[in-house]
Write a protein that holds these residues in place. Structure first.
Motif, PDB file in Angstrom:
ATOM      1  N   LEU A  25       0.824  -1.213   0.000  1.00  0.00           N
ATOM      2  CA  LEU A  25       0.000   0.000   0.000  1.00  0.00           C
ATOM      3  C   LEU A  25       0.856   1.259   0.000  1.00  0.00           C
ATOM      4  CD1 LEU A  25      -2.865  -0.972   2.452  1.00  0.00           C
ATOM      5  CD2 LEU A  25      -2.979  -0.785  -0.034  1.00  0.00           C
ATOM      6  N   ARG A  26       1.953   1.252   0.747  1.00  0.00           N
ATOM      7  CA  ARG A  26       2.823   2.416   0.844  1.00  0.00           C
ATOM      8  C   ARG A  26       3.607   2.650  -0.442  1.00  0.00           C
ATOM      9  NH1 ARG A  26       4.873   0.840   5.155  1.00  0.00           N
ATOM     10  NH2 ARG A  26       6.686  -0.195   4.317  1.00  0.00           N
ATOM     11  N   GLU A  27       4.099   1.554  -1.057  1.00  0.00           N
ATOM     12  CA  GLU A  27       5.023   1.695  -2.183  1.00  0.00           C
ATOM     13  C   GLU A  27       4.388   1.569  -3.561  1.00  0.00           C
ATOM     14  OE1 GLU A  27       8.070  -1.201  -1.593  1.00  0.00           O
ATOM     15  OE2 GLU A  27       8.747  -0.318   0.300  1.00  0.00           O
ATOM     16  N   LEU A  69       0.635   1.259  -4.344  1.00  0.00           N
ATOM     17  CA  LEU A  69      -0.802   1.415  -4.538  1.00  0.00           C
ATOM     18  C   LEU A  69      -1.140   2.199  -5.803  1.00  0.00           C
ATOM     19  CD1 LEU A  69      -3.623   0.913  -3.440  1.00  0.00           C
ATOM     20  CD2 LEU A  69      -3.413   3.036  -2.147  1.00  0.00           C
ATOM     21  N   HIS A  70      -0.369   3.213  -6.094  1.00  0.00           N
ATOM     22  CA  HIS A  70      -0.664   4.050  -7.259  1.00  0.00           C
ATOM     23  C   HIS A  70       0.248   3.743  -8.442  1.00  0.00           C
ATOM     24  CE1 HIS A  70      -3.497   6.209  -4.850  1.00  0.00           C
ATOM     25  NE2 HIS A  70      -2.579   6.368  -3.920  1.00  0.00           N
ATOM     26  N   ASP A  71       0.898   2.596  -8.409  1.00  0.00           N
ATOM     27  CA  ASP A  71       1.780   2.180  -9.508  1.00  0.00           C
ATOM     28  C   ASP A  71       1.064   1.106 -10.321  1.00  0.00           C
ATOM     29  OD1 ASP A  71       3.714   1.315 -11.232  1.00  0.00           O
ATOM     30  OD2 ASP A  71       5.141   0.711  -9.686  1.00  0.00           O
ATOM     31  N   PRO A  72       0.639   1.395 -11.523  1.00  0.00           N
ATOM     32  CA  PRO A  72      -0.129   0.425 -12.313  1.00  0.00           C
ATOM     33  C   PRO A  72       0.709  -0.725 -12.879  1.00  0.00           C
ATOM     34  CG  PRO A  72       0.223   2.417 -13.591  1.00  0.00           C
ATOM     35  CD  PRO A  72       0.775   2.685 -12.220  1.00  0.00           C
ATOM     36  N   GLY A 115      -1.151  -5.080 -10.606  1.00  0.00           N
ATOM     37  CA  GLY A 115      -2.517  -4.923 -10.123  1.00  0.00           C
ATOM     38  C   GLY A 115      -2.860  -5.984  -9.096  1.00  0.00           C
TER      39      GLY A 115
END
Length: 161
Positions: A91-93, A95-98, A101
């Motif tokens: 979640l920290r590293e 989560l926003h890296d596609p 998935g």
């Protein structure tokens, strides 16, 4: 056939690497999933019944059977258990890296709402921890067997066949 008179929860969790740069995180996820399953198998008192990790191409899928949703939820929320630190790291590293998935699905089932049939192989999946009864008949369909299970009182014997 596998039988279980009690309700249970089925939890599916998966990872898919979407971009080449996600491969290291995907491999890390595979190692984490294998450690999680090993830890769960070592502690059946937590409510874990059975589970496996599968790989198909660039997708990992963990299939887990639990005694109840409450047991699954208690395990998921326990910060002292081995899955929590990797989840927090993800979640920290990432989560926003596609590049990788994640997905999960939870299903609740009870008697008469599922079927496990094993032909020329040992029980698999939930059948590893359910009662397994021999069915000699090849007559009938899944629809008829499930209908019969719903009519039978919980824990009652299977129909002769």
């Amino acid at each position: 056939m596998a039988r279980r008179a009690e309700p249970f929860a089925l939890f599916l969790f998966g990872m898919r690497w979407n971009r080449l740069r996600g491969l290291p995180r995907w491999l890390w996820g595979l190692r984490v999933l294998r450690r999680v399953i090993a830890d769960l198998e070592a502690h059946p008192e937590r409510g874990f019944l059975a589970g496996h990790v599968y790989r198909s191409g660039r997708t990992l899928v963990a299939v887990q059977y639990w005694t109840s949703f409450e047991a699954l939820d208690a395990w998921a929320r326990d910060h002292a258990l081995p899955h929590r630190q990797p989840w927090q790291t993800y979640l920290r590293e990432a989560l926003h890296d596609p590049a990788v998935g994640l997905w999960h699905e939870t299903y609740l089932a009870g008697p008469g709402a599922w079927e496990g049939v094993y032909l020329n192989m040992p029980p698999w999946g939930l059948g590893e921890r359910a009662d397994v009864v021999e069915r000699r008949s090849t007559k009938g369909s899944a629809r008829e067997r499930l209908r019969e299970q719903r009519k039978r009182p919980a824990g009652g014997p299977p129909p002769a066949g």
